[in-house]
Design a protein around this motif. Structure first.
Motif, PDB file in Angstrom:
ATOM      1  N   GLY A  20       5.568   8.461 -18.390  1.00 46.42           N
ATOM      2  CA  GLY A  20       5.445   7.070 -17.676  1.00 46.42           C
ATOM      3  C   GLY A  20       3.956   6.920 -17.143  1.00 46.42           C
ATOM      4  O   GLY A  20       3.411   7.983 -16.272  1.00 46.42           O
ATOM      5  N   GLY A  22       2.371   4.455 -15.284  1.00 43.39           N
ATOM      6  CA  GLY A  22       2.041   3.615 -14.275  1.00 43.39           C
ATOM      7  C   GLY A  22       1.337   4.149 -13.047  1.00 43.39           C
ATOM      8  O   GLY A  22       0.931   5.310 -13.321  1.00 43.39           O
ATOM      9  N   ILE A  23       1.122   3.355 -11.981  1.00 41.90           N
ATOM     10  CA  ILE A  23       0.427   4.135 -11.057  1.00 41.90           C
ATOM     11  C   ILE A  23       1.011   5.415 -10.530  1.00 41.90           C
ATOM     12  O   ILE A  23       0.202   6.394 -10.223  1.00 41.90           O
ATOM     13  CB  ILE A  23       0.210   3.086  -9.785  1.00 41.90           C
ATOM     14  N   ASN A  24       2.380   5.401 -10.460  1.00 41.81           N
ATOM     15  CA  ASN A  24       2.929   6.881 -10.069  1.00 41.81           C
ATOM     16  C   ASN A  24       2.823   7.890 -10.873  1.00 41.81           C
ATOM     17  O   ASN A  24       2.517   8.965 -10.478  1.00 41.81           O
ATOM     18  CB  ASN A  24       4.313   6.612  -9.477  1.00 41.81           C
ATOM     19  N   GLU A  43       2.573   7.838 -22.184  1.00 48.78           N
ATOM     20  CA  GLU A  43       3.229   6.472 -21.785  1.00 48.78           C
ATOM     21  C   GLU A  43       3.474   5.968 -23.136  1.00 48.78           C
ATOM     22  O   GLU A  43       2.850   5.935 -23.922  1.00 48.78           O
ATOM     23  CB  GLU A  43       1.762   5.830 -21.267  1.00 48.78           C
ATOM     24  N   ALA A  44       4.654   5.208 -22.976  1.00 48.96           N
ATOM     25  CA  ALA A  44       5.261   4.407 -23.959  1.00 48.96           C
ATOM     26  C   ALA A  44       4.669   3.348 -24.634  1.00 48.96           C
ATOM     27  O   ALA A  44       4.250   3.206 -25.946  1.00 48.96           O
ATOM     28  CB  ALA A  44       6.750   4.054 -23.863  1.00 48.96           C
ATOM     29  N   HIS A  45       3.686   2.693 -23.547  1.00 47.26           N
ATOM     30  CA  HIS A  45       3.164   1.492 -24.282  1.00 47.26           C
ATOM     31  C   HIS A  45       1.660   1.651 -23.864  1.00 47.26           C
ATOM     32  O   HIS A  45       1.124   2.605 -24.357  1.00 47.26           O
ATOM     33  CB  HIS A  45       3.603   0.303 -23.579  1.00 47.26           C
ATOM     34  N   ALA A  51       5.362  -2.582 -14.018  1.00 50.34           N
ATOM     35  CA  ALA A  51       5.187  -3.258 -12.814  1.00 50.34           C
ATOM     36  C   ALA A  51       3.597  -2.980 -12.052  1.00 50.34           C
ATOM     37  O   ALA A  51       3.391  -3.955 -11.422  1.00 50.34           O
ATOM     38  CB  ALA A  51       6.103  -2.491 -11.671  1.00 50.34           C
ATOM     39  N   SER A  52       3.059  -1.884 -12.564  1.00 50.42           N
ATOM     40  CA  SER A  52       1.750  -1.516 -11.818  1.00 50.42           C
ATOM     41  C   SER A  52       0.724  -2.468 -12.514  1.00 50.42           C
ATOM     42  O   SER A  52      -0.232  -2.955 -12.011  1.00 50.42           O
ATOM     43  CB  SER A  52       1.315  -0.069 -12.310  1.00 50.42           C
ATOM     44  N   SER A  56       1.204  -8.195  -6.900  1.00 53.88           N
ATOM     45  CA  SER A  56       0.589  -8.925  -6.034  1.00 53.88           C
ATOM     46  C   SER A  56      -0.822  -8.482  -5.678  1.00 53.88           C
ATOM     47  O   SER A  56      -1.515  -9.003  -5.209  1.00 53.88           O
ATOM     48  CB  SER A  56       1.070  -9.438  -5.149  1.00 53.88           C
ATOM     49  N   MET A  58      -1.696  -6.140  -3.769  1.00 52.31           N
ATOM     50  CA  MET A  58      -1.806  -6.004  -2.388  1.00 52.31           C
ATOM     51  C   MET A  58      -1.665  -4.516  -1.797  1.00 52.31           C
ATOM     52  O   MET A  58      -0.760  -4.012  -2.522  1.00 52.31           O
ATOM     53  CB  MET A  58      -0.862  -6.604  -1.578  1.00 52.31           C
ATOM     54  N   LEU A 213       8.976   8.976 -25.083  1.00 57.60           N
ATOM     55  CA  LEU A 213      10.436   9.396 -25.451  1.00 57.60           C
ATOM     56  C   LEU A 213      11.273   8.340 -26.045  1.00 57.60           C
ATOM     57  O   LEU A 213      11.235   7.416 -25.181  1.00 57.60           O
ATOM     58  CB  LEU A 213      10.857  10.083 -23.856  1.00 57.60           C
ATOM     59  N   THR A 249       9.228   6.425 -14.968  1.00 61.37           N
ATOM     60  CA  THR A 249       9.108   5.295 -15.737  1.00 61.37           C
ATOM     61  C   THR A 249       9.487   4.255 -15.316  1.00 61.37           C
ATOM     62  O   THR A 249       9.777   3.181 -15.798  1.00 61.37           O
ATOM     63  CB  THR A 249       9.683   5.617 -17.239  1.00 61.37           C
ATOM     64  N   GLY A 408       8.680   3.306  -5.196  1.00 64.21           N
ATOM     65  CA  GLY A 408       7.444   3.690  -5.119  1.00 64.21           C
ATOM     66  C   GLY A 408       6.563   2.563  -5.472  1.00 64.21           C
ATOM     67  O   GLY A 408       6.293   1.954  -6.480  1.00 64.21           O
ATOM     68  N   LEU A 410       3.139   0.323  -5.076  1.00 61.25           N
ATOM     69  CA  LEU A 410       1.514   0.340  -5.273  1.00 61.25           C
ATOM     70  C   LEU A 410       0.887   1.171  -4.428  1.00 61.25           C
ATOM     71  O   LEU A 410       0.315   2.037  -4.612  1.00 61.25           O
ATOM     72  CB  LEU A 410       1.098  -0.769  -5.899  1.00 61.25           C
ATOM     73  N   THR A 411       0.820   0.611  -3.442  1.00 62.36           N
ATOM     74  CA  THR A 411       0.177   1.143  -2.128  1.00 62.36           C
ATOM     75  C   THR A 411       0.380   2.575  -1.828  1.00 62.36           C
ATOM     76  O   THR A 411      -0.654   3.062  -1.601  1.00 62.36           O
ATOM     77  CB  THR A 411       0.579   0.099  -0.940  1.00 62.36           C
TER      78      THR A 411
HETATM   79  C1  LIG Z   1       5.877  -9.066  -8.765  1.00 62.06           C
HETATM   80  C2  LIG Z   1       5.624  -7.675  -8.557  1.00 62.06           C
HETATM   81  C3  LIG Z   1       4.939  -7.714  -7.245  1.00 62.06           C
HETATM   82  C4  LIG Z   1       4.296  -6.336  -6.440  1.00 62.06           C
HETATM   83  N1  LIG Z   1       3.361  -6.421  -5.523  1.00 62.06           N
HETATM   84  C5  LIG Z   1       3.159  -5.210  -5.113  1.00 62.06           C
HETATM   85  C6  LIG Z   1       2.079  -5.370  -3.937  1.00 62.06           C
HETATM   86  O1  LIG Z   1       1.368  -6.468  -3.787  1.00 62.06           O
HETATM   87  N2  LIG Z   1       1.843  -4.151  -3.398  1.00 62.06           N
HETATM   88  C7  LIG Z   1       2.613  -2.923  -3.602  1.00 62.06           C
HETATM   89  O2  LIG Z   1       2.140  -1.676  -3.228  1.00 62.06           O
HETATM   90  N3  LIG Z   1       3.623  -2.826  -4.890  1.00 62.06           N
HETATM   91  C8  LIG Z   1       3.952  -4.101  -5.334  1.00 62.06           C
HETATM   92  N4  LIG Z   1       4.733  -4.186  -6.307  1.00 62.06           N
HETATM   93  C9  LIG Z   1       5.548  -2.784  -6.575  1.00 62.06           C
HETATM   94  C10 LIG Z   1       4.478  -1.728  -7.455  1.00 62.06           C
HETATM   95  O3  LIG Z   1       3.896  -2.788  -8.528  1.00 62.06           O
HETATM   96  C11 LIG Z   1       5.556  -1.024  -8.354  1.00 62.06           C
HETATM   97  O4  LIG Z   1       6.343  -0.550  -7.083  1.00 62.06           O
HETATM   98  C12 LIG Z   1       4.751   0.246  -9.000  1.00 62.06           C
HETATM   99  O5  LIG Z   1       3.490  -0.429  -9.685  1.00 62.06           O
HETATM  100  C13 LIG Z   1       5.472   1.100  -9.760  1.00 62.06           C
HETATM  101  O6  LIG Z   1       4.646   1.900 -10.306  1.00 62.06           O
HETATM  102  P1  LIG Z   1       5.409   2.930 -11.412  1.00 62.06           P
HETATM  103  O7  LIG Z   1       4.409   3.791 -11.974  1.00 62.06           O
HETATM  104  O8  LIG Z   1       6.471   3.675 -10.644  1.00 62.06           O
HETATM  105  O9  LIG Z   1       6.120   2.043 -12.635  1.00 62.06           O
HETATM  106  P2  LIG Z   1       5.609   1.147 -13.749  1.00 62.06           P
HETATM  107  O10 LIG Z   1       4.137   0.612 -13.330  1.00 62.06           O
HETATM  108  O11 LIG Z   1       6.440   0.112 -14.004  1.00 62.06           O
HETATM  109  O12 LIG Z   1       5.371   2.296 -14.674  1.00 62.06           O
HETATM  110  C14 LIG Z   1       6.273   2.879 -15.609  1.00 62.06           C
HETATM  111  C15 LIG Z   1       5.626   3.203 -17.149  1.00 62.06           C
HETATM  112  O13 LIG Z   1       6.647   3.825 -17.705  1.00 62.06           O
HETATM  113  C16 LIG Z   1       6.408   3.839 -18.941  1.00 62.06           C
HETATM  114  N5  LIG Z   1       7.770   3.943 -19.901  1.00 62.06           N
HETATM  115  C17 LIG Z   1       8.902   3.465 -19.981  1.00 62.06           C
HETATM  116  N6  LIG Z   1       9.793   4.069 -20.673  1.00 62.06           N
HETATM  117  C18 LIG Z   1       9.036   4.874 -21.220  1.00 62.06           C
HETATM  118  C19 LIG Z   1       9.350   6.009 -21.947  1.00 62.06           C
HETATM  119  N7  LIG Z   1      10.651   6.288 -22.539  1.00 62.06           N
HETATM  120  N8  LIG Z   1       8.364   7.159 -22.488  1.00 62.06           N
HETATM  121  C20 LIG Z   1       7.324   7.086 -21.790  1.00 62.06           C
HETATM  122  N9  LIG Z   1       6.908   6.311 -20.822  1.00 62.06           N
HETATM  123  C21 LIG Z   1       7.861   4.977 -20.540  1.00 62.06           C
HETATM  124  C22 LIG Z   1       6.396   2.183 -19.168  1.00 62.06           C
HETATM  125  O14 LIG Z   1       5.658   1.665 -20.130  1.00 62.06           O
HETATM  126  C23 LIG Z   1       5.439   1.952 -17.640  1.00 62.06           C
HETATM  127  O15 LIG Z   1       4.088   1.983 -18.182  1.00 62.06           O
HETATM  128  C24 LIG Z   1       5.113  -5.208  -6.994  1.00 62.06           C
HETATM  129  C25 LIG Z   1       5.842  -5.244  -8.203  1.00 62.06           C
HETATM  130  C26 LIG Z   1       6.184  -6.381  -8.844  1.00 62.06           C
HETATM  131  C27 LIG Z   1       7.042  -6.299 -10.008  1.00 62.06           C
END
Ligand SMILES: Cc1cc2nc3c(=O)[nH]c(=O)nc-3n(C[C@H](O)[C@H](O)[C@H](O)COP(=O)(O)OP(=O)(O)OC[C@H]3O[C@@H](n4cnc5c(N)ncnc54)[C@H](O)[C@@H]3O)c2cc1C
Length: 576
Positions: A20, A22-24, A43-45, A51-52, A56, A58, A213, A249, A408, A410-411
């Motif tokens: 994954g 994304g930001i985390n 990263e799959a895509h 979500a990252s 919004s 913020m 994966l 992910t 988790g 974004l902040t």
């Molecule tokens: C509408 C909306 C508004 C939001 N607004 C805010 C905000 O203003 N402030 C804030 O703090 N948070 C906000 N959030 C929450 C925040 O965006 C998410 O919680 C955060 O971005 C999650 O990050 P992540 O890296 O955990 O997940 P993601 O960003 O979802 O990343 C997961 C990644 O895993 C990859 N993946 C999936 N399957 C596989 C696989 N099999 N193999 C390899 N990679 C894979 C995906 O392609 C993806 O890129 C918001 C979320 C949404 C949806």
């Protein structure tokens, strides 16, 4: 084979495999690499595909979470917000936030009841000024120590209709108070992720996008030596033999676990949609800050300047992580209507909408009645994953830790990366060698301004644009462009693409070579804001073919990419 995939395939052993980008996942990769840990991230895509790339924008403590008793999360979030303002100032800026209010006392009873009894569902009552005041006092208290250093002011109130009218003449006329405080905003979370990944790569991390994966069944896991990853562009499989796996992910966590052979049901994400409006009058009416308010249905929504555009969001609906989220017609209508409701005298219509997007929040599974009541806090679940590996020179079945991130925001990405790292270090029996609490994120500008160095290559206007996009390493981009020109690879590298002044030809090459962009969509949506700003119109298809064909041969093919983006821009201009 693509160079990034080859680097992983050549040396399959690694301390930690992060799934994954994304930001985390990116934050964990940076944090682990800085501890001298060998990391592979797949990263799959594309990075920020989930979500990252749909938030919004913020960077906030989440004042409304106080109502649900999420004190730990709010405290951590405001502290992280203040850190980001100090150490990622090239991406994160203070955001004046305004809460328009119509009542004084309402909501005072509901909030403590909701806090004490999580299932409490009283008669919905709009949050009044006193309740917001109580929340803001607590909010300020949590960040007292670091707020001043971050340059943020305490909250205050505009009292009375006249004062409100003077400051916000276009707000709905029954607004009696406006609470004002400061949060923060990240203009491009996508580029922040690139900064984190680039810093991780500088410290030895091996990173690839379009590497997933995929659907490995239990029987093939047993047959395989390690974890099988698939290059989505070529279909090639490679093996990785990690000592620890981090599943970051997001809303796909359970699907990823299933691909690893584990049935889990940790996640229960909700979908949120946004509109982006090109509307100078509305932008002006926001007075440089976010209008953050409770809509008639009790949902907390926002109307917020983002560069030259206005971002409107968001919805909160149950979602299926297997489906690609889109802004539905109902969500579109709902979001337009709420802007009109807050600014009744400003004409707002579909013609102002230049972009829509939606994403799924990776929230923990919950049986809360309302989606807004699901906790926004995160936790890490430990599983044990069995695979074939080598121990003491003998190939046998081994158990390795699988750390699953549930939730988790974004902040809080830095704190989440830190927690994942501490738990991985524990499993690896390794010590932390440095903290990121006071460390600048790559791109933060301190001391020398890189603009001057860039001017010699691209001229003053584009020099400023490069610094805005890349921060402190803009001069590296300028050097890269200079090399393309001097070597004769692209004599026009310092010129913008046809049909736009927002992107130089040499930047496309940089994004393909240094930032893993493999297609036009990666560049238009996640390396730049051309799609977000409506420069590439919503109804113009973003083909992903040019990169795909050439990437399959191990080279992204920058010329093909430039031509394709120019065609997309031309098609978009023709439709305008
Ligand atoms: C509408 C909306 C508004 C939001 N607004 C805010 C905000 O203003 N402030 C804030 O703090 N948070 C906000 N959030 C929450 C925040 O965006 C998410 O919680 C955060 O971005 C999650 O990050 P992540 O890296 O955990 O997940 P993601 O960003 O979802 O990343 C997961 C990644 O895993 C990859 N993946 C999936 N399957 C596989 C696989 N099999 N193999 C390899 N990679 C894979 C995906 O392609 C993806 O890129 C918001 C979320 C949404 C949806």
């Amino acid at each position: 084979m693509r160079a990034s995939v080859q680097r992983i395939a050549q040396r399959p052993e690694t301390d930690v495999l992060i799934l994954g980008g994304g930001i985390n996942g990116a934050a964990a990769a940076r944090e682990l690499a800085l501890q001298g840990i060998d990391v592979v991230l797949a990263e799959a895509h594309d990075f920020a595909y989930g979500a990252s790339g749909a938030s919004s924008h913020m960077i906030h403590g989440g004042i409304r979470y106080l109502e649900y008793g999420e004190f730990r999360l709010v405290k951590e979030s405001v502290q992280e917000r203040n850190r980001l303002l100090r150490h990622a100032g090239h991406r994160v800026r203070p955001l004046p936030t305004f809460i328009p209010l119509r009542t004084t006392l309402t909501g005072l009873l509901n909030a403590p009841l909701r806090f004490l009894f999580k299932d409490y569902r009283g008669v919905p009552a709009e949050r009044g000024a006193l309740m917001i005041k109580a929340g803001l006092v607590l909010y300020d208290t949590y960040s007292r120590a670091s707020r001043k250093a971050a340059g943020l002011k305490r909250h205050s109130f505009l009292l009375g209709r006249q004062a409100v009218r003077r400051a916000f003449p276009d707000l709905r006329p029954d607004t009696r108070f406006v609470a004002q405080y400061q949060d923060a905003q990240v203009e491009s979370p996508e580029r922040l992720i690139i900064d984190l990944l680039s810093e991780a790569e500088d410290h030895g991390a091996r990173i690839a996008n379009q590497l997933a994966l995929t659907g490995t069944t239990a029987s093939t896991i047993d047959a395989s030596d390690g974890i099988t990853l698939t290059d989505q562009l070529t279909g090639q499989h490679i093996q990785v033999r990690p000592r620890v796996i981090i599943n970051a992910t997001g809303s796909w966590v359970d699907l990823t676990n299933r691909d690893l052979g584990h049935e889990t049901s940790f996640m229960g994400g909700t979908k949120g949609a946004h509109l982006v409006l090109d509307h100078p009058q509305l932008l002006e009416a926001c007075r440089g800050g976010e209008i953050f308010f409770e809509h008639q249905d009790g949902r907390i929504v926002l109307i917020c300047p983002l560069g030259e555009r206005v971002l409107v969001g968001t919805t909160d609906l149950p979602a299926d992580p297997g489906e690609v989220p889109e802004c539905s017609d109902e969500e579109y209508e709902y979001l337009l209507e709420l802007v009109q409701d807050m600014f009744p005298t400003i004409p707002i219509s579909e013609e102002h909408v230049v972009h829509t997007f939606a994403g799924v929040r990776p929230l923990p599974r919950s049986n809360a009645d309302a989606t807004g009541a699901i906790t926004r806090d995160h936790h890490i679940v430990h599983l044990s994953h069995s695979m074939r590996g080598t121990r003491n020179g003998r190939v046998k079945s081994i158990e390795i830790p699988l750390l699953c991130l549930v939730g988790g925001k974004l902040t809080t990405f830095r704190a989440v990366g830190e927690q994942l790292t501490d738990q991985a270090l524990d499993q690896l029996d390794r010590d932390r060698i440095r903290t990121t609490r006071g460390r600048d994120i790559k791109g933060m500008i301190r001391g020398d301004d890189p603009t001057k160095d860039c001017e010699a290559v691209v001229g003053s206007t584009y020099a400023r644009a490069l610094v805005k996009r890349y921060g402190s390493y803009a001069n590296e981009v300028a050097d890269f462009i200079a090399h393309l020109i001097d070597s004769g690879t692209d004599p026009d590298a310092a010129h913008p693409l046809a049909h736009t002044r927002e992107l130089l030809r040499g930047e496309v090459a940089w994004m393909a070579e240094r930032e893993h962009a493999t297609n036009a969509e990666d560049i238009l949506r996640r390396r730049t804001n051309l799609r977000f700003n409506g420069i590439v119109r919503q109804d113009t298809a973003l083909s992903v073919e040019a990169g795909k064909d050439t990437a399959a041969q191990g080279d992204v093919g920058e010329d093909a990419l430039v031509r394709e983006i120019e065609e997309i821009l031309e098609a978009s201009t023709a439709r305008a």
